[in-house]
Structures are given as structure tokens and as C-alpha cells.
Write a protein that holds these residues in place. Sequence first.
Motif, PDB file in Angstrom:
ATOM      1  N   PRO A   1     -38.708 154.050 102.053  1.00 20.50           N
ATOM      2  CA  PRO A   1     -38.277 152.660 101.930  1.00 20.50           C
ATOM      3  C   PRO A   1     -37.507 152.163 103.151  1.00 20.50           C
ATOM      4  O   PRO A   1     -37.253 150.968 103.276  1.00 20.50           O
ATOM      5  CB  PRO A   1     -37.414 152.653 100.673  1.00 20.50           C
ATOM      6  CG  PRO A   1     -37.003 154.058 100.461  1.00 20.50           C
ATOM      7  CD  PRO A   1     -38.076 154.910 101.061  1.00 20.50           C
ATOM      8  N   MET A   2     -37.176 153.045 104.062  1.00 21.82           N
ATOM      9  CA  MET A   2     -36.472 152.641 105.277  1.00 21.82           C
ATOM     10  C   MET A   2     -37.370 151.810 106.196  1.00 21.82           C
ATOM     11  O   MET A   2     -36.886 151.196 107.145  1.00 21.82           O
ATOM     12  CB  MET A   2     -35.937 153.865 106.027  1.00 21.82           C
ATOM     13  CG  MET A   2     -34.909 154.657 105.218  1.00 21.82           C
ATOM     14  SD  MET A   2     -33.547 153.645 104.598  1.00 21.82           S
ATOM     15  CE  MET A   2     -32.718 153.266 106.109  1.00 21.82           C
TER      16      MET A   2
ATOM     17  N   ILE B   1     -39.059 140.787 104.523  1.00 22.87           N
ATOM     18  CA  ILE B   1     -39.221 142.001 103.725  1.00 22.87           C
ATOM     19  C   ILE B   1     -39.748 143.140 104.591  1.00 22.87           C
ATOM     20  O   ILE B   1     -39.305 144.273 104.482  1.00 22.87           O
ATOM     21  CB  ILE B   1     -40.166 141.729 102.536  1.00 22.87           C
ATOM     22  CG1 ILE B   1     -39.482 140.765 101.561  1.00 22.87           C
ATOM     23  CG2 ILE B   1     -40.574 143.009 101.842  1.00 22.87           C
ATOM     24  CD1 ILE B   1     -40.368 140.299 100.443  1.00 22.87           C
ATOM     25  N   LEU B   2     -40.726 142.820 105.450  1.00 23.02           N
ATOM     26  CA  LEU B   2     -41.368 143.848 106.252  1.00 23.02           C
ATOM     27  C   LEU B   2     -41.774 143.242 107.597  1.00 23.02           C
ATOM     28  O   LEU B   2     -42.335 142.145 107.630  1.00 23.02           O
ATOM     29  CB  LEU B   2     -42.612 144.364 105.511  1.00 23.02           C
ATOM     30  CG  LEU B   2     -43.277 145.616 106.052  1.00 23.02           C
ATOM     31  CD1 LEU B   2     -42.420 146.843 105.767  1.00 23.02           C
ATOM     32  CD2 LEU B   2     -44.661 145.798 105.426  1.00 23.02           C
TER      33      LEU B   2
ATOM     34  N   THR C   1     -43.612 158.435  98.207  1.00 27.51           N
ATOM     35  CA  THR C   1     -43.576 158.073  99.619  1.00 27.51           C
ATOM     36  C   THR C   1     -44.531 156.936  99.946  1.00 27.51           C
ATOM     37  O   THR C   1     -44.744 156.623 101.115  1.00 27.51           O
ATOM     38  CB  THR C   1     -43.916 159.287 100.506  1.00 27.51           C
ATOM     39  OG1 THR C   1     -45.228 159.748 100.165  1.00 27.51           O
ATOM     40  CG2 THR C   1     -42.894 160.401 100.325  1.00 27.51           C
ATOM     41  N   GLU C   2     -45.139 156.347  98.917  1.00 26.68           N
ATOM     42  CA  GLU C   2     -46.020 155.203  99.098  1.00 26.68           C
ATOM     43  C   GLU C   2     -45.422 154.008  98.375  1.00 26.68           C
ATOM     44  O   GLU C   2     -45.017 154.113  97.212  1.00 26.68           O
ATOM     45  CB  GLU C   2     -47.423 155.491  98.548  1.00 26.68           C
ATOM     46  CG  GLU C   2     -48.152 156.569  99.300  1.00 26.68           C
ATOM     47  CD  GLU C   2     -49.559 156.789  98.767  1.00 26.68           C
ATOM     48  OE1 GLU C   2     -49.883 156.333  97.646  1.00 26.68           O
ATOM     49  OE2 GLU C   2     -50.345 157.431  99.488  1.00 26.68           O
ATOM     50  N   PHE C   3     -45.400 152.877  99.072  1.00 27.24           N
ATOM     51  CA  PHE C   3     -44.828 151.650  98.539  1.00 27.24           C
ATOM     52  C   PHE C   3     -45.881 150.566  98.692  1.00 27.24           C
ATOM     53  O   PHE C   3     -46.404 150.361  99.792  1.00 27.24           O
ATOM     54  CB  PHE C   3     -43.527 151.301  99.283  1.00 27.24           C
ATOM     55  CG  PHE C   3     -42.556 152.447  99.265  1.00 27.24           C
ATOM     56  CD1 PHE C   3     -41.640 152.568  98.249  1.00 27.24           C
ATOM     57  CD2 PHE C   3     -42.622 153.433 100.246  1.00 27.24           C
ATOM     58  CE1 PHE C   3     -40.777 153.657  98.210  1.00 27.24           C
ATOM     59  CE2 PHE C   3     -41.765 154.520 100.205  1.00 27.24           C
ATOM     60  CZ  PHE C   3     -40.836 154.630  99.183  1.00 27.24           C
ATOM     61  N   TRP C   4     -46.219 149.892  97.598  1.00 24.19           N
ATOM     62  CA  TRP C   4     -47.332 148.956  97.556  1.00 24.19           C
ATOM     63  C   TRP C   4     -46.834 147.538  97.341  1.00 24.19           C
ATOM     64  O   TRP C   4     -46.158 147.264  96.355  1.00 24.19           O
ATOM     65  CB  TRP C   4     -48.280 149.334  96.420  1.00 24.19           C
ATOM     66  CG  TRP C   4     -48.889 150.687  96.581  1.00 24.19           C
ATOM     67  CD1 TRP C   4     -48.386 151.881  96.125  1.00 24.19           C
ATOM     68  CD2 TRP C   4     -50.105 151.000  97.252  1.00 24.19           C
ATOM     69  NE1 TRP C   4     -49.225 152.909  96.479  1.00 24.19           N
ATOM     70  CE2 TRP C   4     -50.297 152.394  97.170  1.00 24.19           C
ATOM     71  CE3 TRP C   4     -51.055 150.223  97.924  1.00 24.19           C
ATOM     72  CZ2 TRP C   4     -51.396 153.035  97.732  1.00 24.19           C
ATOM     73  CZ3 TRP C   4     -52.158 150.866  98.477  1.00 24.19           C
ATOM     74  CH2 TRP C   4     -52.314 152.256  98.373  1.00 24.19           C
TER      75      TRP C   4
END
Length: 174
Positions: free
Chosen positions: A114-115, A68-69, A159-162
Motif C-alpha cells: 500500500p506504500m 490516490i495514485l 500484496t495486490e490492490f485493485w
Amino acid sequence: MSSADQLPPGIWDALERSSTRTRPTLRLLTTFKNGIADVSDEVEGEDIATKTNRYDLLCPRDGCASIILKKGVGKLIQRENSPQIDPSDLPVNALLPSISHHTSSNWWLITPSPMQFENIGFSRIAESLPVSPSGKKIKLIACAECDLGPLGWSEEGGTEFWLASTRVGYCNEQ
């Protein structure tokens, strides 16, 4: 059969090899002796203590383990668990630990787009979904390969992804 219908030599073998690729071995946060301290690294040179993910973050579904990351991309933040990311009209997936809405916990913050993710999917905006602390509608984050989620959330157009630290797997293979 014409030459246009024939496969190039070795292509069939290559396709079979790619479908049997080995998945990374994942560990859940609960299996680390020191919990979040074992899966985070302090970043050098920052004015304040900043920690990032020490390992690649994976889908926690056994058999999926999609990345995922990548390591070092997420910033560790302890925050209140809002919004409540488990919609009340849907059953919580038994593979995912519950997240108490009334306590704080550790989250991986990913910015600015999200990129930054390797493999992630987002829900559609729905009236049944909660709103963020700022009052904006949210999207839920899920594994793009197997649709397991919610693993986290983001504001619509934000612009924030948690990502919840307890709802992802960790790949500590080097």
C-alpha cells in the motif's frame, strides 16, 4: 503575551494559503472519447503488452480530488468483477457507478504494498464483507481524505490492490 506565544512572521499567511490550495481538475472515465485507451499507456520493453495509468488517479468526489495514485504506478488488468465490492447491507454511494458482478471490467492493479498509494484508506475486516476468489477476507479501499468508497479492494495481508477504473477520477493536466 510572551514571545513564546507569538507566531513567527508570515506563518498565519502560509496557513491560510495552504487551506485554499487548488485541487486538480478531475475527469471521469466516461468523459474520455476512447475510454480506457485514453487513460492508459503501453509500457516499453515488456515481454507482453502491459499498460499503466497515463494520469494521476484521483478521488472522484467533486471538491475532494485527492491524489490516490501517481501516474505510471497502476497496471491495467481486465478481470472478472469479483469479489462484489458493494456490501449488500450498505447502500451504494450515488457518486460511484455500480459494478456488475457478472461481467468483467478494467481494474488498476497496484503492487507490492500500500506504500505505492499517495492517499488511501482501508476498511476493517467485517463478516458482512465478501471474500476474495481465493477465499480470503477482503478490505475495501476508500479515499483517505473524504472516505468515499469503495474504490477497490485487497485481500487481508495481500500484496495486490485493485482499483476500479470507473470509480476513480483522472487528472490529465500536465
